[in-house]
Structures are given as C-alpha cells and as structure tokens.
Write a protein that holds these residues in place. Structure first.
Motif, short mmCIF file in Angstrom:
data_model
loop_
_atom_site.label_atom_id
_atom_site.label_comp_id
_atom_site.label_asym_id
_atom_site.label_seq_id
_atom_site.Cartn_x
_atom_site.Cartn_y
_atom_site.Cartn_z
N THR A 55 0.83 -1.20 0.00
CA THR A 55 0.00 0.00 0.00
C THR A 55 0.87 1.25 0.00
O THR A 55 0.60 2.21 -0.72
CB THR A 55 -0.89 0.02 1.27
N LEU A 56 1.91 1.21 0.82
CA LEU A 56 2.82 2.36 0.87
C LEU A 56 3.46 2.60 -0.50
O LEU A 56 3.58 3.73 -0.96
CB LEU A 56 3.91 2.14 1.92
N PHE A 59 0.56 4.08 -2.76
CA PHE A 59 -0.02 5.38 -2.42
C PHE A 59 1.01 6.45 -2.13
O PHE A 59 0.88 7.58 -2.61
CB PHE A 59 -0.98 5.23 -1.24
N ALA A 60 2.02 6.09 -1.35
CA ALA A 60 2.99 7.12 -0.96
C ALA A 60 3.75 7.65 -2.17
O ALA A 60 4.04 8.84 -2.26
CB ALA A 60 3.94 6.57 0.09
N PHE A 63 1.12 10.03 -4.05
CA PHE A 63 0.44 11.12 -3.35
C PHE A 63 1.35 11.97 -2.48
O PHE A 63 1.09 13.15 -2.28
CB PHE A 63 -0.71 10.56 -2.50
N ILE A 64 2.38 11.38 -1.90
CA ILE A 64 3.23 12.17 -1.00
C ILE A 64 4.56 12.49 -1.68
O ILE A 64 4.98 13.64 -1.74
CB ILE A 64 3.47 11.43 0.33
N PRO A 67 4.59 15.12 -4.99
CA PRO A 67 4.62 16.56 -4.69
C PRO A 67 5.88 16.97 -3.93
O PRO A 67 6.41 18.06 -4.15
CB PRO A 67 3.38 16.76 -3.81
N VAL A 459 -2.32 13.77 -7.04
CA VAL A 459 -3.33 13.56 -6.00
C VAL A 459 -4.74 13.48 -6.60
O VAL A 459 -5.39 12.44 -6.53
CB VAL A 459 -3.27 14.67 -4.92
#
Lengths: 521, 104
Positions: A55-56, A59-60, A63-64, A67, A459
């Motif tokens: 998941t990390l 998603f990371a 999304f993180i 940016p 995002v």
C-alpha cells in the motif's frame, strides 16, 4: 518566427528533453502496469505487513513523494539550474527502475525484497516529481515568444507516449515469452531495458546547455536565494499557485486519468475484457489521439491557452459518461445474442495445491455470441476430503474468473470512444505546460509550477481509480443495483472537472505572461 | 455533491462556462461572481474535509479493515486536508478581491 538555425537548435532541445521525460514516464508506468505480478513476487498474499508495504509503495509514491519531489527538485532547479536538476532526476529514475528489475523476490531473500521495492518505488515518485517541471521549463525557456504552446506540446506528448511504449514493451515481451515465462522472470525485462534508454538519454542531456533565461539570470546574479519562500511565502505568487491548482491542474489531472487510466480499468475490471485486447486497443487509441497534444499546443499560440483547456474540460464533463456508456454497450455480453448451441463446458479434477488429499475442481464454461465475442468463466473449487475439518470450514471459495474476448466488430467503436476521451485529454493537457511556465517568473518558475502540477495530477488525478472503484463498489450495496452501477465512479472525476472548469473560466487570467516581461523583478 | 455533474445542472454549467470563455464579462459582474464563489469555496472546504475524514474513518473502522487499509486512508487524509485548507484560502482571497479584474 524562429529562423532555420534556431528551429533546428530548438528541435534538438525538444528531442533531448522529450526523450528523457518519455523514459521517466515509461519507468513510472511499467511499475503500475506490472503491479499485479510485482505484488505476487514481492508482497506475499495473506501477510499484513506485506500488504502494508504494498500500500505504501502504491499510495505514498504518487500522493506524497511526487509533490515532495516537485518541491525538492523545483527548489534545486531554481537554485542551480534546470539542466543539472533534470539530469539528476533522470539518473534517479533510471537507476531505481533498473534495480527493481534486479532484486530477487520475496521467496529468495525474504523481507529485504519488499522493503527494497518500496524504497525504489519512492525514489521513482521523487524523480518524477522533479522531472516534468524541469523539462517543461527548459523547453519553454528556449522557445520563442508566440510559439511556446507548440514547442512545449512535444513535452506534453511524452506522458501518453510513455504509457504507450510501456504497454507495447509489456505486450511484446509477454507475447514473445509466453504468459508463464513472463510471469516467472520475463516481467523483469521491461525494467532492465530502462537502463539502456536512460544511458542514451543521459549522454544526450549531458550535451545540452543551460536554459538561456536561467543562464542570463545567473549572470546577472538575480537567481532566487530561497525559491520555496518566494513561491509560497509571497502572497502575490502563492495566490497564483492556488489558482493554478484549483482552476487548471486539478481538472486536467482528473480528465487525464479518466481518459487514459480509468478507461483501461473500466474495460478490464468492470467489463472484464481480455487484458491483451484492452491494452492493444488502448495503444491504438493513444497513437491516434496523441497528435492532439501538438495540434492544441499550436492552436493555443493562436487563440489562447485558457480557452482550449476550458473547452476540453467542458467537453469532458458533458461527454465522458456517454462515451463510457457506449463502451459498456459494446463490451457487455448483456447486449449481445448468445449462440446457445455452441456453448461448451468442461470440468477438470486435480490434486489441490499443497495438499495430498483435497481436490481442485476447475469448471471452464465458454459462451459464444453472434458478433464473435466469447465469454470464458473459470470456476475453481477446492473439494476437501474431510469436509468437517477446520480448514474446510474456514475456506472461502474464490469467485469465478470471467474473461470477455470481444469480436472484431466491437473493436473500432471502443477505440473511437477512447480516442474521444484522449482528445479531451490533449485539449486540457496540450497547452498547459506553456500556460504554467508563462504564469510564473523565471527565478521561481520550476518550484512554482511543479507543485500545483503534481498535486493536480498525482493527488486529484491519481485518486481517480481508487475513488471511482470505491464508488462503484458502494452502489453494490443498493438492493436496486446488486451488481453495481458501472458508471457511478465517474461522479468523482467529473465533479472535480466541473468545479475546476468553473474556477478556471471565471478566475483564471487569459493573458498573464511573465516570460516576455522584462525579466525578473 | 458528487453526481452534481450529471443531468441538466452539470451540462448547463459546462455549457455556460464554455460560452463564457468567448465573451468578456463586465469587470463589476465578474468580480461579484468571484466573491460569491469565494464564499462557496470557504464553505465547501470544511464540508469536503469532514466528509472525506468521515469516509476514511468509516473504512478504517469497518469490520475486517487491515493495517494496509488504515495506512492508505491515513495517507489520503493527510494529503487531502492541506489541499482543503488551500481551497479555503483560495476562497478567502476571492472574497477579499485578490483575483478581481482590474483592466477595462
């Protein structure tokens, strides 16, 4: 108008920038396209920690880290220059992708494997966050006034072409090796191939010169000392960053992800169409639609960037649902006539995996339709020797797998529907690089344009598959639609696009251009 | 809110926006609309933030939620909330006239 020498020099700038950016997109998409295989190899099913790492990684990275990469490399690009910064992002991306192809799987080296994959995926996200802003800025700063839309549109093609190349490489490798070998070790080849592409691109980029606008700024000693503070601490600039996010990139991101990625997911997961068929048709549609980037980039030089982007968004809001309904009508067997007498069904019994007594019953049913479509249902049932055992009671039989192989007559209607979606993408995405770079002054351009771009795309756009799927699943709880409303997921991207269209139309300036101002106040 | 794009409302907004790109709205009317929309964004931001957090908490508290699901929602909420703060600030700037048209 640029003369012949300038045009030839510009073309070399475009080629060297675009090839590198295309490779970065290729690297990023390869992971996404092979996510199922990677999950099986590196993140063992039924293990919570592995699922968490997976998941990390998913998603990371988007999304993180993306940016964050925009901020990190944007700052670097405004401090030391565009050329060196996007050389670093290329090395980082290429190196990470190559190493993903080299890492032994979980079965061989245990926990080190998923952790290494996670780190490498995060590095990919970081590099992608820095690459696009650098390439767009670099090309725009070379392009003559009045032609920036056209020249930067070549950079805009790279995201779609990167997806196209990644799909082609995967299809080619899979078809050459066969599904079994591909899943065993062949999936590594697309990752390993990246190193060759990156080396070539690095050699080309090493020969490039710094952007003339940044070089001039540096010579005059006017380079920003703190690009982050000047971008986001300065109210006049910060309000433009917010406006760009909510009035342009947010809508562009969802239109893009809906047109290219959600359309693919929709055909694969909702319509259950065969994956090779979907990927091949998507490739054809991308190829047919990609010219739109250059066309609308060029047109934006003539009639304005904002009007084209907003029209693209308006068309997407109005037409997307109809296009998905059209695809569904052609892809769903419910709208076809079955040739019942041709239907076949076969049952195979074998020993269940990891068992000496239990059996595996595989029932394969094939239905044929008048338009050449076939639907294959494969049902796997484990039959326990001891039905009273705890294992038998706890076991949940998997759902039948369904694969729809569509007849040729459905090919072009579906391809043209995707082409229309891609055309909307080209309208909103084609002129946006020139639009963004012209909004911000040279000394903080890289930082200021990168962050809203990656929030809008990473995002808002990146959430489209997840939120759309959640919304689709939620409709299954409604007794009126037990199999779910296949179009429910479109509500998220289209509502975002509509809000962005509203803000963009009413608030976004038509003619702000910091590139042709007397630079840098 | 989601689903607003469907039917006559969404089509109407999209069509009006498309047309507005080809006409020049008088500055005083345009500025008034920007301020009104600014109020909408200021109200929408906390509403969307609360709705998103509620949806996330529902998923995290659902039966069978794994640590992976929890992590996914923690990431999503932590990235979504600052964006909603940004939307509220954008609304505030609109209300204050920071985006007002001054030419004409």
């Amino acid at each position: 108008m640029a003369n012949n020498n300038e045009r030839s020099s510009l073309m070399s700038v475009i080629a060297s920038s675009s090839v590198g950016t295309l490779i970065e997109w290729y690297d990023f998409y390869i992971f996404g396209s092979l996510a199922t295989i990677i999950a099986a190899k590196f993140f063992p099913a039924g293990n919570d920690t592995a699922a968490l790492l997976s998941t990390l990684a998913t998603f990371a990275a988007g999304f993180i880290v993306r940016p964050f990469g925009a901020l990190f490399f944007g700052r670097l690009g405004d401090l030391i220059g565009r050329k060196y910064t996007f050389l670093v992002t290329l090395v980082l991306m290429g190196g990470a992708t190559f190493l993903i192809g080299c890492i032994p799987d979980y079965a061989t080296i245990g926990w080190f494997a998923p952790i290494a994959i996670l780190i490498l995926r995060l590095l990919q996200g970081l590099a992608l966050g820095g690459e696009y802003g650098g390439a767009a800025t670099y090309v725009a700063e070379h392009a003559p006034a009045g032609e920036r839309g056209y020249w930067t549109s070549w950079i805009q093609t790279t995201a779609t072409l990167g997806l196209f190349v990644s799909l082609m490489v995967i299809i080619f490798t899979k078809e050459s090796l066969g599904a079994e070998k591909f899943e065993d070790w062949g999936w590594r080849l697309p990752f390993l191939l990246s190193i060759l592409l990156v080396v070539v691109s690095i050699i080309i980029r090493m020969r490039m010169k710094e952007s003339p606008m940044f070089a001039k700024l540096k010579d005059e000693g006017k380079v920003s000392t703190n690009p982050l503070k000047e971008s986001f601490g300065n109210k006049a600039n910060f309000k433009m960053v917010l406006l760009v996010l909510f009035g342009a990139t947010m809508g562009q991101g969802v239109v893009w992800y809906t047109g290219q990625f959600y359309a693919q997911l929709f055909l694969l997961n909702t319509c259950k169409v065969d994956s090779t068929q979907v990927n091949t048709w998507l490739c054809i549609a991308l190829l047919l639609g990609t010219g739109g980037f250059v066309l609308f980039g060029w047109l934006s030089d003539k009639i304005g960037r904002k009007v084209i982007m907003m029209l693209g968004m308006a068309l997407a809001v109005v037409c997307t649902k109809s296009l998905f309904q059209r695809m569904y009508a052609y892809a769903s067997p419910a709208h076809k006539t079955e040739i019942t007498e041709k239907a076949t069904s076969e049952v195979k019994m074998s020993l269940a995996p990891k068992s000496t007594a239990d059996s595996l019953k595989v029932t394969k049913t094939v239905k044929f339709y008048t338009d050449g479509t076939t639907v294959t249902d494969t049902k796997k049932e484990t039959i326990f020797a001891d039905t009273a055992s705890a294992a038998a009671k706890a076991f949940k039989q998997p759902s039948p797998a369904k694969v729809v192989k569509l007849g040729e007559s459905n090919k072009w209607p579906i391809i043209w529907s995707i082409v229309c979606l891609v055309v909307f993408v080209t309208m909103v995405y084609g002129p946006i690089a020139a639009f963004l770079v012209e909004l911000f002054p040279t000394k903080i351009r890289y930082t200021s344009m990168s962050l809203p771009y990656h929030i809008g795309n990473g995002v808002f756009g990146g959430l489209v598959p997840l939120i759309a799927t959640l919304m689709f699943e939620a409709t299954k709880l409604n007794p009126a639609t037990p199999s779910g409303d296949p179009f429910a997921g479109l509500a998220y991207p289209m509502t975002i696009a509509m809000l962005c269209l509203l803000i963009g139309t009413l608030v976004l300036p038509k003619n702000v251009n910091h590139m042709d101002d007397n630079q840098e106040g | 809110m989601l689903g607003l794009y469907e039917g006559a409302v969404g089509m109407g907004i999209a069509a009006v926006c498309a047309v507005l790109n080809f006409v020049t709205i008088p500055a005083n009317i345009s500025n008034l609309i920007k301020k009104a929309l600014g109020v909408c964004w200021i109200l929408l931001a906390p509403y969307a933030a609360v709705a998103f957090v509620q949806a996330g908490l529902a998923k995290m508290n659902a039966k069978g939620a794994t640590s992976a699901v929890n992590t996914q929602w923690v990431i999503l909420i932590s990235i979504f909330l600052p964006i909603m703060v940004g939307l509220a600030i954008h609304g505030w700037y609109s209300v204050k006239g920071e985006y007002d048209t001054t030419e004409e």
